[in-house]
Scaffold this motif. Sequence first.
Motif, PDB file in Angstrom:
ATOM      1  N   GLN A 274       0.826  -1.149  -0.080  1.00  0.00           N
ATOM      2  CA  GLN A 274      -0.302  -0.125   0.146  1.00  0.00           C
ATOM      3  C   GLN A 274       0.849   1.257  -0.017  1.00  0.00           C
ATOM      4  N   GLN A 275       0.944   1.925  -1.067  1.00  0.00           N
ATOM      5  CA  GLN A 275       1.458   3.277  -1.325  1.00  0.00           C
ATOM      6  C   GLN A 275       0.821   4.384  -0.163  1.00  0.00           C
ATOM      7  N   LEU A 276       1.803   4.380   1.206  1.00  0.00           N
ATOM      8  CA  LEU A 276       1.278   5.415   1.978  1.00  0.00           C
ATOM      9  C   LEU A 276       2.385   6.432   2.001  1.00  0.00           C
ATOM     10  N   ALA A 277       2.426   7.527   1.581  1.00  0.00           N
ATOM     11  CA  ALA A 277       3.628   8.584   1.411  1.00  0.00           C
ATOM     12  C   ALA A 277       3.796   9.394   2.795  1.00  0.00           C
ATOM     13  N   GLY A 278       2.816   8.932   3.649  1.00  0.00           N
ATOM     14  CA  GLY A 278       3.216   9.840   5.048  1.00  0.00           C
ATOM     15  C   GLY A 278       3.803   8.753   6.043  1.00  0.00           C
ATOM     16  N   VAL A 279       4.283   7.653   5.626  1.00  0.00           N
ATOM     17  CA  VAL A 279       4.807   6.550   6.710  1.00  0.00           C
ATOM     18  C   VAL A 279       6.233   7.130   7.153  1.00  0.00           C
ATOM     19  N   GLY A 280       6.391   7.440   8.262  1.00  0.00           N
ATOM     20  CA  GLY A 280       7.640   7.810   8.713  1.00  0.00           C
ATOM     21  C   GLY A 280       8.028   9.363   8.549  1.00  0.00           C
ATOM     22  N   VAL A 443       6.776  12.608  17.836  1.00  0.00           N
ATOM     23  CA  VAL A 443       5.426  12.354  17.177  1.00  0.00           C
ATOM     24  C   VAL A 443       5.156  12.348  15.837  1.00  0.00           C
ATOM     25  N   GLY A 444       4.038  11.878  15.346  1.00  0.00           N
ATOM     26  CA  GLY A 444       3.644  12.386  14.059  1.00  0.00           C
ATOM     27  C   GLY A 444       3.841  11.590  12.812  1.00  0.00           C
ATOM     28  N   THR A 445       4.632  10.203  12.975  1.00  0.00           N
ATOM     29  CA  THR A 445       5.132   9.579  11.894  1.00  0.00           C
ATOM     30  C   THR A 445       4.381   8.771  11.344  1.00  0.00           C
ATOM     31  N   CYS A 446       3.040   8.336  11.902  1.00  0.00           N
ATOM     32  CA  CYS A 446       1.950   7.618  10.987  1.00  0.00           C
ATOM     33  C   CYS A 446       0.659   8.549  11.511  1.00  0.00           C
ATOM     34  N   LYS A 447       0.614   9.808  10.695  1.00  0.00           N
ATOM     35  CA  LYS A 447      -0.241  10.913  10.988  1.00  0.00           C
ATOM     36  C   LYS A 447      -1.805  10.270  10.559  1.00  0.00           C
ATOM     37  N   ALA A 456      -1.901  11.270   5.313  1.00  0.00           N
ATOM     38  CA  ALA A 456      -2.341  10.583   6.444  1.00  0.00           C
ATOM     39  C   ALA A 456      -2.027   9.158   6.130  1.00  0.00           C
ATOM     40  N   VAL A 457      -1.836   8.385   7.298  1.00  0.00           N
ATOM     41  CA  VAL A 457      -1.412   7.165   7.366  1.00  0.00           C
ATOM     42  C   VAL A 457      -2.403   6.241   8.013  1.00  0.00           C
ATOM     43  N   VAL A 458      -3.255   6.766   9.108  1.00  0.00           N
ATOM     44  CA  VAL A 458      -4.450   6.283   9.674  1.00  0.00           C
ATOM     45  C   VAL A 458      -5.566   7.016   9.484  1.00  0.00           C
ATOM     46  N   ASP A 459      -6.884   6.599   9.724  1.00  0.00           N
ATOM     47  CA  ASP A 459      -7.990   7.213   9.806  1.00  0.00           C
ATOM     48  C   ASP A 459      -8.252   7.670  11.423  1.00  0.00           C
ATOM     49  N   LYS A 463      -7.281   3.174  12.084  1.00  0.00           N
ATOM     50  CA  LYS A 463      -6.897   2.053  11.298  1.00  0.00           C
ATOM     51  C   LYS A 463      -6.133   2.446   9.909  1.00  0.00           C
ATOM     52  N   VAL A 464      -5.173   1.690   9.342  1.00  0.00           N
ATOM     53  CA  VAL A 464      -4.321   2.092   8.511  1.00  0.00           C
ATOM     54  C   VAL A 464      -5.070   2.220   7.017  1.00  0.00           C
TER      55      VAL A 464
END
Length: 508
Positions: A274-280, A443-447, A456-459, A463-464
Amino acid sequence: MSEPVLPAEAEYIVIGGGTAGNVVAARLADDGADVLVLEAGPDFGPFGSADWPADILDATRLGHSNDWGYDSGDTLPEKVAFERARAIGGSSDFNGTTQTWGHRLDYDGWAAAGNDGWSSDDLTPLFDEGTRKMRVKRYTAAELTPWQYAWYDGGTEIGLPKLETLNNLDETVGFAPEDNNIVDGIRYNTAFAYLDPVRALPNIRIVGEAHVARVLIEHGAVVGVEVHWRGDVHIVRSNKVVVAGGAYNSPQVLQRSGLGPAAVLSGFEIPVIQQLAGVGENLHDQPFALMSWAGSDRMEADMQKLRDTGWAPDEQAMAKAASSFDPDVFDMHFLPYSPSHLFNRKRWSCGVGALLPESRGYVRITSRDPEAKPVIDHRFLSDPEGQDARVLAEGMQQLRAIAGAPRNAALFGAEIYPGPEVGSYEALVAHVNANPDNYWHPVGTCKMGPASDPTAVVDNRGKVHGIEGCWVADASIMPRIPRATTAMPVVVIGERIAAFLLEDRKAR
């Protein structure tokens, strides 16, 4: 304590027995769920066990053993340690026990950004519950050490009123004794507060020295985890996994699992699930600046007298203060501390933390190997307008005004760091930029944010995005850091995500 056994499957797997992970695990277990906690460090057992290291228990100063060993590497002018506890309890094992909440605007801002259920009104009952569970005590001014009281009393020189608590979400500036989670001199961590009451239940298992390499995902849904335990690689099956490794470790787990920016994952031949640009990304911490004074014979004698009684904690009072960038609320902490284990005149210190940093950095894996250290680049003080450094410089000017007031000047002695040669505001800005430091609140690395937010990484329920059965519950989901030390807000995150999980469980 019985020998831990790694099961083949579980209803819920919680990755990380730290500040928030223990809250989630305990709430699920209390509801009857079958829960497995996988902690990369040791499980020292319940409160009172002889296995707990003395420094982790000692509430008078910061803990240091069982550290992950993370630092800034070559990203800063000098290497800065980013201490995080690798043990059951997580960073609630290490902290200064200060429990602050922030301001109403912080959490209302999270909700306004599309995160329903996270407003101040939603979270206030959870702050109250976390405070109760963590056995937080409200101290009085009469209980302060002489060094702490001098700052608390002297803050009125620059218009900082004396407050009873730092934890009124509608209150602005002022000095107050800290609320602390200390029980009989022991730092009361979340393992004691949350796990101990459920340890005897048959439906929860806690396995230490179990380092999760990745979450296993098939056809967009979680099917288990790969965990390194006792020299072997094991697979534990589950379709519900809660990642709770903290702001440094949770993004690493997701990246190794194929969730994250394609540009990062491709460098290690990790298939992008899953392409999630915000992870990390979105990594931020409150930058910090330290000042020190020479002290005086009177201060030294008064503090030594108190130390002889056996109780003179490093941290005990704090101020909420405002810079010109946020004059109507507050955006700084003043933190006077006197490390009694290094007791000498050169350590009469007070620091300032800039609570709403603009600078953003990142955490990125360097290998598929879970033991490989990541790149942690906070990019402290990198914001284009230079606001972060200027907030700190303004705070240092205010500290000088308190220290130089007639009631304190002889008591505090001469300023020895950064020293009178760093006299002007612009000189302070330059000093801050040359000496970046952290307040230990990453903080903040799985926004957290709606799917429409590409970062955003989770809702809002943790949930991812795009993955069934995977949640994150720790400081990494904070979209923006609150004006607080983050220990209690992270407990609240654990309570909030646990409540969402229990709602989903009851609905099935």
